[in-house]
Design a protein around this motif. Structure first.
Motif, mmCIF file in Angstrom:
data_model
loop_
_atom_site.group_PDB
_atom_site.id
_atom_site.type_symbol
_atom_site.label_atom_id
_atom_site.label_comp_id
_atom_site.label_asym_id
_atom_site.label_seq_id
_atom_site.Cartn_x
_atom_site.Cartn_y
_atom_site.Cartn_z
ATOM 1 N N MET A 182 0.507 -1.122 0.315
ATOM 2 C CA MET A 182 0.093 -0.347 0.399
ATOM 3 C C MET A 182 1.003 0.967 0.024
ATOM 4 N N THR A 183 0.038 2.263 -0.502
ATOM 5 C CA THR A 183 0.898 3.494 -1.237
ATOM 6 C C THR A 183 -0.077 4.790 -0.939
ATOM 7 N N PHE A 184 0.396 5.915 -0.909
ATOM 8 C CA PHE A 184 -0.185 7.139 -1.002
ATOM 9 C C PHE A 184 0.468 7.856 -1.868
ATOM 10 N N TYR A 185 0.007 8.574 -3.133
ATOM 11 C CA TYR A 185 1.126 9.712 -4.036
ATOM 12 C C TYR A 185 -0.157 10.898 -4.268
ATOM 13 N N ALA A 186 0.366 11.909 -4.498
ATOM 14 C CA ALA A 186 -0.385 13.375 -4.830
ATOM 15 C C ALA A 186 0.287 12.837 -6.000
ATOM 16 N N PRO A 187 -1.013 12.870 -6.958
ATOM 17 C CA PRO A 187 -1.175 12.422 -8.416
ATOM 18 C C PRO A 187 -0.223 13.787 -9.725
ATOM 19 N N LYS A 188 -0.248 15.291 -9.348
ATOM 20 C CA LYS A 188 0.358 15.911 -9.463
ATOM 21 C C LYS A 188 1.681 16.026 -9.756
ATOM 22 N N LYS A 189 2.173 15.017 -8.239
ATOM 23 C CA LYS A 189 3.843 15.363 -8.275
ATOM 24 C C LYS A 189 4.492 13.667 -8.612
ATOM 25 N N SER A 190 3.868 12.695 -8.324
ATOM 26 C CA SER A 190 4.038 11.440 -8.308
ATOM 27 C C SER A 190 3.627 9.934 -9.124
ATOM 28 N N LYS A 191 2.493 10.658 -9.889
ATOM 29 C CA LYS A 191 1.900 9.537 -11.008
ATOM 30 C C LYS A 191 2.513 9.034 -11.874
#
Lengths: 328, 273
Positions: free
Chosen positions: A164-173
């Motif tokens: 499982m992980t979390f990310y900011a789409p704008k930065k890490s897509k």
């Protein structure tokens, strides 16, 4: 490229013999002296100048490994805050380098400004800067590919299947897409949850933690914060979930199960091999350009492993860079 | 802050530190110097710390320290008047800069010998390394530089024109680089290939063994110079032979990838390449 190696060799030979280059007082604030000079000039060897933005721990690690593996003459200089760029340019011009190696953003900027036609190999440069490159620049990126990172995690957790992980789409897509692709090779499914603010993480974690075998903190500016680290560390440990952290081994010292970060000695060796490939004019597109760092530093926290019931297989211990013991 | 900005900010936090395991950092007392080009260089601070904690109870008055190249080894032994060394077995030959008397040999996988294997991705003629990048931890011979490693491979019948050696910190780095197409070949120990087989069987299947070294004797513990006090020597031998008896000693053994130490026998040298 090879034409650049056919210049006069007299000046370089003399300067290498002296081990230092001094400029007149009017030209700069003081003598510009090589930090180190290695090797003897030979007609079939490249003339290499290694230029560092500063002398710090990372630059020293890369430099030492580079010099260990370089089988060609190398003169090492440090740009430093006191250096007069024009004077340094004159010094380096006298050396007639055929290849420049730069460590750090400022050193690379200097090389591009004053020696744009000399093939350059860079390291310790932010990837944003490295993305705008000329045809004659190669280098080693600062980010490890997820394939390498998770191969190391999987040595400790061979049965890990869903992360499982979390990310900011704008930065890490793009990173997430790369990770999903590369982790498939390791038979690992990435459960990646996009977020727009860090406050979304606790709810998502509680909702989905049961589906995961491990939690990954990736290098994302929105996610990689002290608060998020502490939340995920505490919740993952309470749920007996391995908590895996990118980029900095400090995370493992502060309670993550593992971290994988760049091995800067490997980076120095890679830079030395890139120089050799360029000097040999191999023109291999897969071997030059911007390449990923080889391997990585795997740091494992034994106390956390004990707490969450992870047994570290003894046979993989020789491949762990640092094992933090319970008593530390 | 961008992703690289996060990296940059944290990189700026690094400070310059002297390695705690280096000769310069070692306090006074009798010395045991460790030099093994095939060791996991990154794990050296841990190995040194654990062995010193083990020796504190088993061989008081001795300090264990490590070096990572031949020059540093020669300096450490001559300047710190080392009484014992752990060195590659190749140092027992004519290249030895000091008189060394082997006492014990490390044992791993049930054997005092090990092999190095050269792996590629299974395409092209196996003996053609022309223009290829070869990742390896160090050497199959004492303190070999890149040219020496290529000379060994040439001696095995391979073409090495314009081949480039990339030296990495540990075997697994070399194999991951091979798996990820960062290099074209990897010179490693079979134990590391077993790890790749477990974590990425598909990648391991594409790897081909193109060369296997002769039997290499694992690093021996040696006394330096002339015969010293027999009682001290017996204590040193007992301290190393008993590394499995303490937690610190066991940690060091596992990280070094060995199970323990056995008495050296002259016949062991004959099998070395």
């Amino acid at each position: 490229m090879m034409a650049a190696t056919r210049g006069r060799r007299g000046p370089m030979l003399a300067l290498l013999a002296l081990g230092a280059v001094e400029m007149g007082a009017s030209a700069c604030r003081g003598p510009i002296v090589a930090d180190q000079v290695l090797g003897v000039l030979a007609p079939d060897k490249p003339r290499v100048v290694l230029l560092r933005s500063a002398q710090n721990h990372l630059a020293t690690l890369v430099t030492d490994a580079f010099l260990r593996d370089a089988n060609y003459p190398v003169a090492v200089y440090t740009l430093g805050a006191e250096a007069n760029p024009r004077s340094l340019e004159l010094v380096l011009q006298a050396l007639e380098p055929t290849i420049l190696v730069t460590l750090g953003g400022e050193a690379m900027g200097f090389a591009r400004s004053y020696f744009p036609n000399v093939p350059t190999v860079f390291a310790l440069v932010m990837n944003d800067q490295a993305s705008v490159l000329a045809h004659n620049i190669s280098g080693i990126a600062l980010d490890l590919p997820p394939f390498t990172e998770f191969s190391m995690y999987k040595m400790v957790l061979p049965r890990m299947r869903r992360v499982m992980t979390f990310y900011a789409p704008k930065k890490s897509k793009a990173l997430i897409a790369q990770a999903e692709r590369e982790l498939k090779q390791l038979d690992i499914q990435l459960l990646a949850y996009p977020i727009h603010q860090a406050s979304e993480i606790p709810g998502l974690f509680k909702e989905h933690a049961a589906e995961a075998d491990a939690v990954w903190l990736l290098t994302d500016p929105l996610v990689m914060s002290e608060d998020t680290f502490e939340f995920l560390r505490d919740e993952a440990t309470a749920a007996h979930l391995p908590f895996l952290c990118s980029t900095f081994e400090d995370f493992a010292y502060h309670g993550a199960l593992m971290s994988v970060s760049v091995d800067f000695a490997n980076v120095g060796a890679q830079a030395a091999s890139l120089v050799q490939l360029i000097a040999d004019d191999t023109q291999r597109s897969d071997a030059t350009g911007v390449i990923s760092p080889i391997g990585g530093r795997l740091v494992v926290n034994q106390a956390v492993a004990d707490r969450i019931g992870v047994v570290i297989p003894p046979r993989i211990k020789p491949f762990i860079s640092r094992l933090i013991m319970a008593s530390e | 802050m961008t992703r690289s900005g996060v990296v940059g900010f944290c990189l700026a936090l690094f400070i310059q530190v002297a390695p705690s395991w280096s000769p310069a950092a070692a306090p006074g007392g009798k010395k045991i110097v460790y030099f093994d080009p095939d060791s996991n260089y990154e794990a050296m601070p841990d190995i040194v710390a654990w062995i010193n904690k083990h020796l504190a109870t088993k061989l008081p008055g001795f300090r264990f320290l490590a070096v990572h190249d031949m020059k540093a080894f020669t300096k450490a032994v001559s300047e710190s008047s080392a009484e014992y060394v752990v060195v590659p077995s190749a140092m027992l030959g004519p290249k030895a800069p000091f008189k060394l008397t082997p006492l014990l040999v490390s044992k791993g996988g049930g054997d005092v010998f090990y092999h190095k294997i050269l792996l590629d991705r299974g395409t092209g003629p196996p003996t053609n390394l022309e223009g290829k990048r070869i990742a390896t931890t160090a050497s199959v011979r004492l303190d070999a530089r890149s040219d020496d490693i290529l000379a060994v491979l040439r001696g095995a019948g391979m073409t090495t024109t314009r081949a480039v050696v990339v030296r990495v910190s540990k075997d697994i780095d070399a194999l991951l680089a091979l798996s990820f197409n960062q290099v074209d070949a990897a010179l490693v120990t079979p134990a590391s290939l077993d790890v790749i087989r477990e974590i990425n069987p598909a990648a391991a299947q594409t790897m081909r063994t193109v060369w296997t070294s002769g039997a290499l004797l694992r690093p021996p513990l040696c006394a330096v110079g002339e015969f010293e006090n027999a009682e001290t020597r017996a204590q040193a031998v007992a301290a190393f032979a008993g590394m499995g008896e303490t937690e610190f000693g066991r940690n060091a053994l596992q990280t070094m990838g060995i199970e323990g130490w056995v008495p050296f026998q002259k016949s062991m040298l004959k099998e070395d390449i």
